[in-house]
Enzyme design. Sequence first.
Site, PDB file in Angstrom:
ATOM      1  N   TYR A   1      83.316  16.961 -62.777  1.00 46.64           N
ATOM      2  CA  TYR A   1      82.373  15.875 -62.550  1.00 46.64           C
ATOM      3  C   TYR A   1      80.930  16.367 -62.674  1.00 46.64           C
ATOM      4  O   TYR A   1      80.609  17.494 -62.315  1.00 46.64           O
ATOM      5  CB  TYR A   1      82.594  15.261 -61.161  1.00 46.64           C
ATOM      6  CG  TYR A   1      83.934  14.572 -61.007  1.00 46.64           C
ATOM      7  CD1 TYR A   1      84.710  14.277 -62.118  1.00 46.64           C
ATOM      8  CD2 TYR A   1      84.417  14.222 -59.757  1.00 46.64           C
ATOM      9  CE1 TYR A   1      85.939  13.650 -61.991  1.00 46.64           C
ATOM     10  CE2 TYR A   1      85.642  13.588 -59.614  1.00 46.64           C
ATOM     11  CZ  TYR A   1      86.400  13.308 -60.732  1.00 46.64           C
ATOM     12  OH  TYR A   1      87.602  12.682 -60.595  1.00 46.64           O
TER      13      TYR A   1
ATOM     14  N   GLU B   1      86.668   2.428 -37.269  1.00 41.68           N
ATOM     15  CA  GLU B   1      86.663   1.184 -38.051  1.00 41.68           C
ATOM     16  C   GLU B   1      85.392   0.349 -37.850  1.00 41.68           C
ATOM     17  O   GLU B   1      85.151  -0.587 -38.616  1.00 41.68           O
ATOM     18  CB  GLU B   1      87.918   0.370 -37.738  1.00 41.68           C
ATOM     19  CG  GLU B   1      89.166   1.032 -38.317  1.00 41.68           C
ATOM     20  CD  GLU B   1      90.458   0.367 -37.892  1.00 41.68           C
ATOM     21  OE1 GLU B   1      90.474  -0.256 -36.807  1.00 41.68           O
ATOM     22  OE2 GLU B   1      91.445   0.488 -38.635  1.00 41.68           O
TER      23      GLU B   1
END
Length: 421
Positions: A322, A398
Site C-alpha cells: 500500500y 459501541e
Amino acid sequence: MNAPDTPFAFDAAIASAADRLEPKVVAWRRDLHANPELGNREFRTAKIVAEHLRAIGLDDVREKVAHTGVVGVLKGGRPGPVVALRADMDALPVAEETDVPFKSTTRTEWNGQSCGVMHACGHDAHTSILMGVAELLAGMRDRIPGTVKFFFQPAEETPPIGEDGGAKMMIEQGCLKAPDVDAIFGLHVTSVYPTGMIGYRSGPLMASADDFRVFVKGTQTHAAMPWRGTDPIVVTSQIVLGLQTIVSRQMNITHEPSVVTVGVFQGGVRHNIIPDEVKLEGTIRTFDEAQRDEIHGHVKRISEMIAAAGGARATVTIKRGYDVTVNDPALTTWAVPTLQRMAGEANVGVVDKVCGAEDFSFYQKVVPGLFIRVGCTPPDRSIASSAPGHSPRFYLDEDCLKIGLAALSALALDWLGSQAG
Ligand SMILES: [Zn+2]
Ligand SMILES: [Zn+2]
C-alpha cells in the site's frame, strides 16, 4: 424550501437521526462481529449491505465490485458534486479472545491453513456505521446538494495469496467513475484513543508498506570445517545488522520517520551443518514516496554488497504494497470545524502518524481524500493496556458508532454544501 441549507441547518437533523439509528447500527455491528468474513469472502456481509441499500431506496446498488464489494449511489434533490464515503468489510484470521456475548466462533481457511476469524480491526464497525450513514442521508435526500456514493470495500487486509482485491481493484472496476467522485472520506476506529475522540492529520497519516525478501546463497559444508564452504548464516547476520543502519544512518529522519524490520530469518536444519541458503523477510514503512524508493535502493545495495564481501550472493525482491495514506491538506483544514461540531471542540485533535498501512491511500491518489481516526476505548478502560487492532483481544466501545455516524454524515453534507453555489 428555496434557499440551500447551511451546514448548521443539518446539525439538528443529523443529531436526531443519529439517535434514532444508533440501535440499528449497534445491532448490525454485533451481527457482523458474530459472523466475520475474510477478504474477498465477504459474501454474507455484502448481501446484508446490498439488501439494506436497496431497502432504503438508493438510486443504484452495484454488487460484486472487486469480487464482493458493494457500491451504492444516492442522488440528492439539488444539483451538486459527488462525494464518496468508504467502509471496509473484511475480518482477520484471528481467533477471538474477548468475552463479548456476540464473540466470533467462526473458523475457516486462509491461504490453506485452518484459522479463527475475527473483526479484530473494527471493520464491522466501519460497515455498520456506513450503513447507518446511508440510511440517514437517504432520509434527507431532497435537501442534499449533489450525489453521495457509498463504497463497501472488500479485502482491505489484503486478499488471499494469488488473488486481486481491495481498494485498487475497486478503482480499476470504476468505483470512482460515473458519476465521477470529487472527494472521498473514510474513518478507522482505534483503541489508542478514548471513545468520543476524533483524530485527524494533514498530509501523510499512515505509512506505505512494502515486503522484502532476501535469499543469501552460500556453499554448504560441515559445520566443523567452515573454511571449506561459505557460511550464509554469518553473512546474513551481517546483512541484518547492515539493514539496521538504513534508518539510523542513511535516512533524513527530520523529513519523515521510517522503519525497516526483519521478521523472518530462516536457514539450516541441523547444528553441525552449514546450509547452502538463508532466507530473510521483512517490511519497509515510510511516509514519503521518495524516501520509499531510497530505502528500496539501500536494502538492495546493502544485501548484495555484504553478501559479495563474504563470498556469498544475495537476491533481493521487494514487493510494493500500500502507498502512503496522504490526507489532502486543504480538505483536512476544511473538515476540522465540521468534526468539532459533531464531536465537540475539545474532542478533536491532531494525531500522531501511524506506521500501519491502509489501502484508502489508493483512492487518495485519484481524488482528494480525508481519513480520520475515531477513538473506541471506553472511559473505564486504560488506553495504555488496551489491545491494539489485529489483537485477539481488540475491544470496541459501541458508543463510538454514533460518533462515526454523525461525523461521516456531516462531512458528506457539509462538503457538498460547501461546493454548491
Ligand atoms: Zn487492519
Ligand atoms: Zn483496518
